[in-house]
Motif scaffolding. Structure first.
Motif, mmCIF file in Angstrom:
data_model
loop_
_atom_site.group_PDB
_atom_site.id
_atom_site.type_symbol
_atom_site.label_atom_id
_atom_site.label_comp_id
_atom_site.label_asym_id
_atom_site.label_seq_id
_atom_site.Cartn_x
_atom_site.Cartn_y
_atom_site.Cartn_z
ATOM 1 N N ASP A 63 -33.060 -18.526 7.995
ATOM 2 C CA ASP A 63 -33.682 -17.215 7.789
ATOM 3 C C ASP A 63 -33.014 -16.117 8.606
ATOM 4 O OD1 ASP A 63 -36.075 -17.824 6.032
ATOM 5 O OD2 ASP A 63 -36.398 -19.250 7.650
ATOM 6 N N CYS A 64 -32.626 -16.407 9.849
ATOM 7 C CA CYS A 64 -31.949 -15.405 10.663
ATOM 8 C C CYS A 64 -31.129 -16.084 11.749
ATOM 9 C CB CYS A 64 -32.937 -14.398 11.268
ATOM 10 S SG CYS A 64 -33.998 -15.061 12.573
ATOM 11 N N VAL A 65 -30.104 -15.386 12.227
ATOM 12 C CA VAL A 65 -29.272 -15.886 13.317
ATOM 13 C C VAL A 65 -29.161 -14.804 14.384
ATOM 14 C CG1 VAL A 65 -27.936 -17.427 11.822
ATOM 15 C CG2 VAL A 65 -27.108 -15.115 12.258
ATOM 16 N N LEU A 66 -29.084 -15.222 15.633
ATOM 17 C CA LEU A 66 -28.866 -14.325 16.761
ATOM 18 C C LEU A 66 -27.437 -14.523 17.208
ATOM 19 C CD1 LEU A 66 -30.443 -12.331 18.637
ATOM 20 C CD2 LEU A 66 -30.729 -14.261 20.201
ATOM 21 N N ARG A 67 -26.670 -13.437 17.264
ATOM 22 C CA ARG A 67 -25.260 -13.551 17.597
ATOM 23 C C ARG A 67 -24.861 -12.536 18.664
ATOM 24 N NH1 ARG A 67 -25.814 -17.834 16.293
ATOM 25 N NH2 ARG A 67 -24.935 -18.987 14.519
ATOM 26 N N ILE A 68 -23.842 -12.905 19.439
ATOM 27 C CA ILE A 68 -23.340 -12.088 20.536
ATOM 28 C C ILE A 68 -21.934 -11.626 20.191
ATOM 29 C CG2 ILE A 68 -22.756 -12.046 22.986
ATOM 30 C CD1 ILE A 68 -24.755 -14.335 23.384
ATOM 31 N N GLY A 69 -21.639 -10.350 20.451
ATOM 32 C CA GLY A 69 -20.300 -9.824 20.261
ATOM 33 C C GLY A 69 -20.137 -9.092 18.948
ATOM 34 N N LYS A 70 -18.933 -8.593 18.741
ATOM 35 C CA LYS A 70 -18.615 -7.857 17.518
ATOM 36 C C LYS A 70 -18.592 -8.813 16.345
ATOM 37 C CE LYS A 70 -15.197 -4.703 15.515
ATOM 38 N NZ LYS A 70 -13.890 -4.025 15.708
ATOM 39 N N LEU A 71 -19.220 -8.405 15.236
ATOM 40 C CA LEU A 71 -19.348 -9.275 14.079
ATOM 41 C C LEU A 71 -18.583 -8.709 12.886
ATOM 42 C CD1 LEU A 71 -23.182 -9.934 14.386
ATOM 43 C CD2 LEU A 71 -21.344 -11.472 15.079
ATOM 44 N N PRO A 72 -17.991 -9.574 12.063
ATOM 45 C CA PRO A 72 -17.324 -9.089 10.851
ATOM 46 C C PRO A 72 -18.341 -8.645 9.815
ATOM 47 C CG PRO A 72 -17.343 -11.484 10.892
ATOM 48 C CD PRO A 72 -17.906 -11.030 12.220
ATOM 49 N N ASP A 73 -17.892 -7.819 8.870
ATOM 50 C CA ASP A 73 -18.768 -7.424 7.771
ATOM 51 C C ASP A 73 -19.147 -8.668 6.967
ATOM 52 O OD1 ASP A 73 -18.604 -4.778 8.493
ATOM 53 O OD2 ASP A 73 -16.899 -4.360 7.187
ATOM 54 N N SER A 74 -20.440 -8.782 6.643
ATOM 55 C CA SER A 74 -20.893 -10.010 5.981
ATOM 56 C C SER A 74 -21.827 -9.750 4.809
ATOM 57 C CB SER A 74 -21.602 -10.904 6.999
ATOM 58 O OG SER A 74 -22.737 -10.249 7.521
ATOM 59 N N GLY A 75 -22.286 -8.510 4.623
ATOM 60 C CA GLY A 75 -23.272 -8.238 3.593
ATOM 61 C C GLY A 75 -24.683 -8.563 4.030
ATOM 62 N N LEU A 76 -24.846 -9.035 5.280
ATOM 63 C CA LEU A 76 -26.176 -9.339 5.813
ATOM 64 C C LEU A 76 -26.766 -8.103 6.462
ATOM 65 C CD1 LEU A 76 -25.320 -12.758 7.523
ATOM 66 C CD2 LEU A 76 -26.510 -12.431 5.338
ATOM 67 N N VAL A 77 -28.072 -8.085 6.578
ATOM 68 C CA VAL A 77 -28.744 -7.026 7.330
ATOM 69 C C VAL A 77 -28.580 -7.338 8.814
ATOM 70 C CG1 VAL A 77 -30.940 -5.890 7.806
ATOM 71 C CG2 VAL A 77 -30.417 -6.682 5.491
ATOM 72 N N SER A 78 -28.189 -6.354 9.609
ATOM 73 C CA SER A 78 -28.017 -6.568 11.043
ATOM 74 C C SER A 78 -28.904 -5.600 11.811
ATOM 75 C CB SER A 78 -26.555 -6.376 11.457
ATOM 76 O OG SER A 78 -26.132 -5.055 11.233
ATOM 77 N N ARG A 79 -29.478 -6.102 12.901
ATOM 78 C CA ARG A 79 -30.307 -5.270 13.774
ATOM 79 C C ARG A 79 -29.925 -5.549 15.220
ATOM 80 N NH1 ARG A 79 -36.953 -4.920 14.124
ATOM 81 N NH2 ARG A 79 -37.038 -3.513 15.919
ATOM 82 N N ARG A 80 -29.482 -4.511 15.923
ATOM 83 C CA ARG A 80 -29.134 -4.658 17.330
ATOM 84 C C ARG A 80 -30.400 -4.868 18.138
ATOM 85 N NH1 ARG A 80 -25.016 -2.260 20.553
ATOM 86 N NH2 ARG A 80 -23.727 -2.433 18.675
ATOM 87 N N VAL A 81 -30.444 -5.944 18.923
ATOM 88 C CA VAL A 81 -31.625 -6.224 19.732
ATOM 89 C C VAL A 81 -31.365 -6.022 21.217
ATOM 90 C CG1 VAL A 81 -32.600 -7.825 18.047
ATOM 91 C CG2 VAL A 81 -31.124 -8.701 19.868
ATOM 92 N N GLY A 82 -30.122 -5.792 21.593
ATOM 93 C CA GLY A 82 -29.825 -5.547 23.003
ATOM 94 C C GLY A 82 -28.339 -5.636 23.265
ATOM 95 N N THR A 83 -27.955 -5.531 24.528
ATOM 96 C CA THR A 83 -26.567 -5.696 24.953
ATOM 97 C C THR A 83 -26.539 -6.574 26.193
ATOM 98 O OG1 THR A 83 -26.646 -3.661 26.262
ATOM 99 C CG2 THR A 83 -25.770 -3.489 24.022
ATOM 100 N N LEU A 84 -25.429 -7.264 26.394
ATOM 101 C CA LEU A 84 -25.255 -8.129 27.546
ATOM 102 C C LEU A 84 -24.169 -7.559 28.462
ATOM 103 C CD1 LEU A 84 -25.257 -11.718 25.980
ATOM 104 C CD2 LEU A 84 -27.107 -10.588 27.205
ATOM 105 N N GLN A 85 -24.509 -7.375 29.725
ATOM 106 C CA GLN A 85 -23.512 -6.960 30.706
ATOM 107 C C GLN A 85 -22.565 -8.130 30.966
ATOM 108 O OE1 GLN A 85 -25.189 -5.660 34.417
ATOM 109 N NE2 GLN A 85 -23.197 -5.561 35.461
#
Length: 299
Positions: free
Chosen positions: A140-162
């Protein structure tokens, strides 16, 4: 009969090809159906239906009106469903995929609070850093870190990591502590990180003010897994750039040292990805909203 009811009636006549079938489907008298369509055609000033002895079909104007009705009714149904779901507890199973360390250090320890709020939602959690084909794997959903390639998926920024640049204490004793980016080219080495997606080694990144600087250093080892990357750094094999949350304990006990704190690596975006939905399931919506809350508290 109001306009929305008339539109819904009209679409059922077109779809079923019959006044009688539409009347039965909507539990309406046949006379009411006939009268409603006559009033609708009069109000619009157009003939919407063509009647034959065997079937009822949409006219040219009727086809155009039908397409508008389908879109409008779908939007109305989605809005009403949103309000209905808001008044009841979301329920059902979600399959999610999360990087291993984020799952172990953040997500799973925080789940009691999530389940206290949403006791009818069940989570099936996969962990790892591999590419996940969400459609074929039913995720249903994945959580990912870093720059992501275009995928046609809906993306929502949830935060940033120092991030920080780190080296083991043994590495610093052997190679010294660099004082500038220029010093990096005087015998320093890196643990090379290969992107799991592109399989290419990535340079080290540094922020000098607002400008990004890339530095490529030689290295004896190249890895593509987060744990292997950290372990290679701890073994003294070279400099590595890692999220601060992941190395805070090693920094505190002196196993790792921060390198060039005045020119840190850029922060990493943390993003939730999910497939587009005409009507997003309530269980997915509340989980994504909760992730945003969780990241805001943790970061």
């Amino acid at each position: 009969m109001d306009r929305l009811e008339a539109m819904r009636l009209f679409t059922r006549i077109v779809e079923l090809g019959s006044f009688t079938a539409a009347a039965d489907d909507l539990s309406l008298p046949r006379a009411t159906v006939t009268h409603a369509i006559k009033r609708l055609e009069k109000r619009l000033g157009a003939q919407l239906l063509q009647r034959t002895t065997r079937r009822v079909r949409a006219s040219h104007d009727g086809e155009a009106y039908y397409n508008h009705c389908v879109r409008l009714l779908a939007d109305v149904d989605a809005v009403e469903a949103d309000f209905r779901e808001a008044s009841v507890q979301p329920r059902g199973r979600l399959r999610v995929d999360v990087p291993t360390q984020m799952a172990c250090l953040w997500l799973i320890p925080s789940l009691p609070a999530f389940f206290a709020r949403y006791p009818n939602v069940e989570l099936d959690i996969g962990t790892g850093d591999r590419f996940v084909d969400m459609l074929s794997e039913g995720v249903d959903c994945v959580l990912r870190i870093g720059k992501l390639p275009d995928s046609g998926l809906v993306s929502r920024r949830v935060g940033t990591l120092q991030q920080i640049t780190a080296a083991s204490a043994a590495y610093v004793r052997k190679h010294g502590m660099p004082q500038s980016l220029a010093d990096l080219h005087n015998g320093h080495r890196a643990v090379n990180w290969a992107s799991p997606t592109t399989h290419r080694s990535e340079p080290l990144d540094f922020m000098v003010g607002r400008k990004r600087r890339e530095v490529t250093l030689p290295g004896s080892v190249t890895v593509s897994g987060v744990e292997a990357y950290l372990n290679a750094c701890q073994a003294g094999l070279g400099l590595a750039q890692l999220p601060l949350y992941r190395v805070s304990e090693a920094l505190a006990n002196g196993q790792l040292r921060e390198v060039l704190p005045g020119t840190p690596p850029p922060s990493l975006p943390v993003t939730v990805l999910y497939t587009p939905h005409k009507h997003m399931p309530a269980r997915l919506r509340v989980f994504v909203d909760w992730l945003v809350e969780l990241m805001a508290k943790q970061l």
